[in-house]
Design an enzyme around this catalytic site. Structure first.
Site, PDB file in Angstrom:
ATOM      1  N   SER A 145       0.851  -1.194   0.000  1.00  0.00           N
ATOM      2  CA  SER A 145       0.000   0.000   0.000  1.00  0.00           C
ATOM      3  C   SER A 145       0.888   1.246   0.000  1.00  0.00           C
ATOM      4  CB  SER A 145      -0.947  -0.038   1.206  1.00  0.00           C
ATOM      5  OG  SER A 145      -1.922   0.973   1.122  1.00  0.00           O
ATOM      6  N   GLU A 238      -1.475  -3.394  -7.878  1.00  0.00           N
ATOM      7  CA  GLU A 238      -2.741  -3.606  -7.167  1.00  0.00           C
ATOM      8  C   GLU A 238      -3.253  -2.246  -6.727  1.00  0.00           C
ATOM      9  OE1 GLU A 238      -3.375  -3.045  -3.713  1.00  0.00           O
ATOM     10  OE2 GLU A 238      -1.351  -2.281  -3.310  1.00  0.00           O
ATOM     11  N   HIS A 309      -5.174  -5.307  -1.307  1.00  0.00           N
ATOM     12  CA  HIS A 309      -5.912  -4.964  -0.095  1.00  0.00           C
ATOM     13  C   HIS A 309      -6.978  -6.027   0.174  1.00  0.00           C
ATOM     14  CE1 HIS A 309      -3.867  -1.204  -0.917  1.00  0.00           C
ATOM     15  NE2 HIS A 309      -4.234  -0.750   0.264  1.00  0.00           N
TER      16      HIS A 309
END
Length: 357
Positions: A145, A238, A309
């Site tokens: 992230s 992602e 996630h």
């Protein structure tokens, strides 16, 4: 798409032990006197370089990790709060800069959570020295992230690799994910590891540096000195909370910046597309995004990478060599030449206990 993972013998034995171990731990949690932590075998240094770490996650994750056999360091950093960040820029910067004064680095360095804030630290981080120490110590820097801004910057400025894997919040879930826990232990301790992704895929094979991370963060680094210039790489991406047109726009940005065309292949993880409808065209979906990505990049694009996630995520070396072989029914990724740790003393059932002992 469901990943088809071929577990090692060690993983199979660990999985067989989970059911019995979890039951024992649940029984222990109801006793009046708490169990003592197991003898620590791995030093785990915690960082909070981005958003505020929720108290509930701290309360669940820290005891789990301690009783599993991790010796926790710098855990106090997880308590910091400043505006929307886990501390001021200077405080968050110190989590990594302080490591430069340590003669012996911990085996593992893990991010507390994502959110936003890591990018603000990049100009003030001594990335060259941090990367050199990371390579010298063979410590494993782990996160994803927003934290991938630091991982990518280290790769760009020093060539130091890291690991895309769980953060403290993943260990602080009310119901820990067994797949993610087992993948984490296997990922940090198993050399020459392979990952099989089942499903219809284009036929191709190749080898290169496996790198990437969160699409929003990666695209925001385009045009800066903190985005690695990887030629012939295997790029993974992602994201979460983005509508299809926004995902495509960020991919177009990477295309126009010359990033996509340099790669040997692109691997797409989870984008939570099933939870988002395009505001301009409800029929424009993830398949349409993938088709456009294949058109503009001109390289093989693979889907279904179990990362992002999501609860059931794998753990992968970032910035190290890998090879892939794709046939019609799936693609196999093999990761090469990355550092590992001895995690044989870690008690996996303690990481899966619904109530930390």
């Amino acid at each position: 798409m469901t990943p088809d993972i071929n577990p090692s013998r060690r993983q199979l034995l660990q999985m067989l032990a989970l059911g019995a171990g979890a039951g024992i731990l649940q029984g222990c949690s109801s006793m009046s006197s708490p169990a003592q932590p197991s003898q620590a075998s791995l030093r785990l240094y915690l960082t909070a370089c981005s958003g505020i770490v929720p108290e509930k996650q701290r309360q669940l994750a820290l005891p789990r990790l301690a009783h599993a056999g991790f010796s926790l360091e710098n855990a106090a950093a997880l308590n910091r709060v400043y505006q929307r960040f886990s501390g001021t820029d200077t405080e968050r910067l110190s989590d990594l800069q302080t490591l430069l004064d340590q003669p012996q680095w911990p085996q593992l360095i893990m991010a507390g959570r994502g959110g936003y804030g890591a990018m603000r630290l990049l100009p003030r981080l001594d990335l060259a020295r941090l990367g050199a120490r990371l390579k010298e110590s063979r410590s494993l820097l782990i996160g994803y992230s927003d934290f991938c801004a630091i991982q990518l910057a280290l790769l760009a400025k020093s060539g130091a690799g890291s690991f895309a894997g769980p953060m403290l919040g993943d260990f602080g879930s009310a119901t820990p994910n067994a797949y993610a826990i087992n993948e984490f232990i296997a990922g940090i301790s198993t050399p020459q590891r392979s990952l099989r992704i089942a499903g219809s895929q284009p036929q191709a094979r190749g080898e290169g540096i496996f790198w990437g991370g969160n699409l929003s963060v990666l695209s925001s680094l385009a045009g800066t000195p903190y985005l690695p210039d990887i030629k012939g790489g295997l790029l993974f991406l992602e994201d979460v909370g983005e509508q299809p047109y926004r995902v495509e726009r960020m991919l177009q940005q990477l295309h126009l910046a010359g990033v996509l065309g340099k790669q040997k292949a692109i691997f797409l993880g989870d984008f939570s597309m099933q939870r988002h409808v395009d505001v301009y065209d409800p029929h424009y979906n993830f398949d349409a995004v993938v088709a456009e990505l294949r058109r503009i990049s001109g390289v093989p694009v693979f889907t279904g990478l179990p990362f992002g996630h999501i609860a059931a995520k794998t753990t992968m070396p970032l910035g190290f060599p890998a090879r892939f072989q794709a046939e019609g029914d799936g693609v196999t990724l093999q990761f090469l030449d990355y550092p590992t740790v001895d995690a044989s003393a870690i008690q996996i059932p303690a990481l899966l206990a619904e109530r930390p002992i």
